[in-house]
Design a protein around this motif. Structure first.
Motif, mmCIF file in Angstrom:
data_model
loop_
_atom_site.group_PDB
_atom_site.id
_atom_site.type_symbol
_atom_site.label_atom_id
_atom_site.label_comp_id
_atom_site.label_asym_id
_atom_site.label_seq_id
_atom_site.Cartn_x
_atom_site.Cartn_y
_atom_site.Cartn_z
ATOM 1 N N PHE A 1 0.842 -1.196 0.000
ATOM 2 C CA PHE A 1 0.000 0.000 0.000
ATOM 3 C C PHE A 1 0.880 1.252 0.000
ATOM 4 O O PHE A 1 0.666 2.190 -0.779
ATOM 5 C CB PHE A 1 -0.899 -0.020 1.239
ATOM 6 N N ILE A 2 1.924 1.244 0.848
ATOM 7 C CA ILE A 2 2.841 2.378 0.921
ATOM 8 C C ILE A 2 3.660 2.486 -0.365
ATOM 9 O O ILE A 2 3.883 3.588 -0.897
ATOM 10 C CB ILE A 2 3.769 2.231 2.140
ATOM 11 N N GLY A 3 4.141 1.349 -0.876
ATOM 12 C CA GLY A 3 4.912 1.363 -2.123
ATOM 13 C C GLY A 3 4.096 1.877 -3.292
ATOM 14 O O GLY A 3 4.589 2.660 -4.118
ATOM 15 N N ALA A 4 2.841 1.441 -3.377
ATOM 16 C CA ALA A 4 1.954 1.946 -4.425
ATOM 17 C C ALA A 4 1.754 3.452 -4.272
ATOM 18 O O ALA A 4 1.791 4.208 -5.250
ATOM 19 C CB ALA A 4 0.611 1.219 -4.361
ATOM 20 N N ALA B 1 -6.393 5.168 -4.884
ATOM 21 C CA ALA B 1 -5.064 5.696 -5.181
ATOM 22 C C ALA B 1 -4.726 6.873 -4.274
ATOM 23 O O ALA B 1 -3.598 6.989 -3.774
ATOM 24 C CB ALA B 1 -4.986 6.106 -6.655
ATOM 25 N N LEU B 2 -5.686 7.754 -4.052
ATOM 26 C CA LEU B 2 -5.455 8.902 -3.171
ATOM 27 C C LEU B 2 -5.183 8.456 -1.738
ATOM 28 O O LEU B 2 -4.352 9.056 -1.036
ATOM 29 C CB LEU B 2 -6.661 9.838 -3.205
ATOM 30 N N ALA B 3 -5.866 7.397 -1.290
ATOM 31 C CA ALA B 3 -5.639 6.886 0.069
ATOM 32 C C ALA B 3 -4.227 6.328 0.212
ATOM 33 O O ALA B 3 -3.552 6.559 1.223
ATOM 34 C CB ALA B 3 -6.672 5.813 0.400
ATOM 35 N N PHE C 1 1.415 7.026 2.129
ATOM 36 C CA PHE C 1 2.843 7.181 1.862
ATOM 37 C C PHE C 1 3.359 8.507 2.417
ATOM 38 O O PHE C 1 4.430 8.561 3.041
ATOM 39 C CB PHE C 1 3.126 7.106 0.361
ATOM 40 N N VAL C 2 2.637 9.586 2.197
ATOM 41 C CA VAL C 2 3.072 10.907 2.669
ATOM 42 C C VAL C 2 3.243 10.886 4.194
ATOM 43 O O VAL C 2 4.210 11.451 4.729
ATOM 44 C CB VAL C 2 2.072 11.993 2.234
ATOM 45 N N LEU C 3 2.371 10.207 4.891
ATOM 46 C CA LEU C 3 2.478 10.125 6.347
ATOM 47 C C LEU C 3 3.679 9.289 6.788
ATOM 48 O O LEU C 3 4.293 9.570 7.818
ATOM 49 C CB LEU C 3 1.195 9.529 6.934
ATOM 50 N N ALA C 4 4.029 8.272 5.996
ATOM 51 C CA ALA C 4 5.071 7.323 6.409
ATOM 52 C C ALA C 4 6.452 7.624 5.844
ATOM 53 O O ALA C 4 7.441 7.052 6.302
ATOM 54 C CB ALA C 4 4.658 5.913 5.978
ATOM 55 N N ARG C 5 6.564 8.528 4.875
ATOM 56 C CA ARG C 5 7.769 8.608 4.053
ATOM 57 C C ARG C 5 9.029 9.005 4.809
ATOM 58 O O ARG C 5 10.138 8.712 4.361
ATOM 59 C CB ARG C 5 7.557 9.572 2.887
#
Length: 242
Positions: A159-162, A177-179, A184-188
């Motif tokens: 999910f994060i990679g996508a 896709a937006l989710a 990703f933005v939260l985890a990057r």
């Protein structure tokens, strides 16, 4: 029944069935299996290897490899080339590797998109840049985990990679896709720790494959775009030179 969401240019779906049923309705398909198929493909192709996805390491796998004058990847270990990304860091230029995987490889083989790419965190920006240059619609398929009974299980790392790839794309994006992009933005800024908390990484760490998790969590360290053509993944640059 799968709905293709063709009114959106950037789409996200899960697993083998999505690749099989929906990839033909997109110009490009990106298969994301962060732990560990897509990460392994990125590392191998960046070193000049070609990678033949294969559905499982079964009785027919050796014959498949021999017919292609390729090495059959061993069961996961750090010494021989295998599904462990760490084991591929010294792979020789020009190697031919058959890489069985019940998730990423099977999903890759199910895709019927003209352009199928192996995407992960390591090459997220490179893949997004290539897709932006190519134009057209994109289906990102998060491979997920397949349990022993065949059921598809959510994989946080996919999910994060996508989301990392979707983050670099423009155009209209599905809610899914937006989710993923938002996740990703939260985890990057804390990817290794975030991925390490997931079930898949915990399983690998219990088996002693901590380095695989660390390699898979590296963001945008590779400019390799592995493209599936004639049954094998090869770096886009290698295909252009052929």
């Amino acid at each position: 029944m799968h709905y293709a969401q063709q009114e959106f240019s950037v789409r996200l779906q899960w697993g083998l069935d999505a690749a099989r049923l929906l990839s033909g309705q997109a110009d490009h398909c990106v298969v994301v299996d962060v732990l560990s198929f897509s990460t392994s493909v990125d590392i191998a192709c960046a070193r000049g290897a070609e990678v033949w996805p294969y559905h499982a390491r079964d009785d027919d796998a050796q014959a498949f490899a021999e017919a292609r004058r390729a090495l059959l990847a061993a069961r996961r270990n750090r010494v021989q080339p295998s599904l462990s990304p760490a084991s591929l860091q010294q792979l020789a230029d020009g190697s031919r590797l058959v890489l069985p995987s019940p998730n990423g490889a099977r999903t890759s083989l199910a895709s019927c998109a003209a352009g199928t790419i192996a995407g992960c965190l390591r090459n997220a920006a490179a893949v997004a840049s290539h897709l932006a240059c190519e134009g057209g619609s994109v289906l990102v398929v998060a491979a997920g985990e397949v349990d022993k009974d065949g059921r598809l299980r959510f994989a946080y790392e996919d999910f994060i990679g996508a989301g990392a790839i979707i983050y670099g794309l423009s155009g209209s994006k599905t809610p899914e896709a937006l989710a993923a992009e938002a996740a990703f933005v939260l985890a990057r800024h804390d990817l290794e720790n975030q991925l390490g908390l997931g079930a898949s990484a915990a399983e690998l760490r219990e088996r002693g494959f901590e380095e695989d998790v660390a390699l898979a969590a590296q963001l945008n360290v590779s400019d390799c775009v592995p493209l599936l053509r004639d049954g094998a993944y090869r770096a886009l640059e290698a295909l252009a030179e052929a």
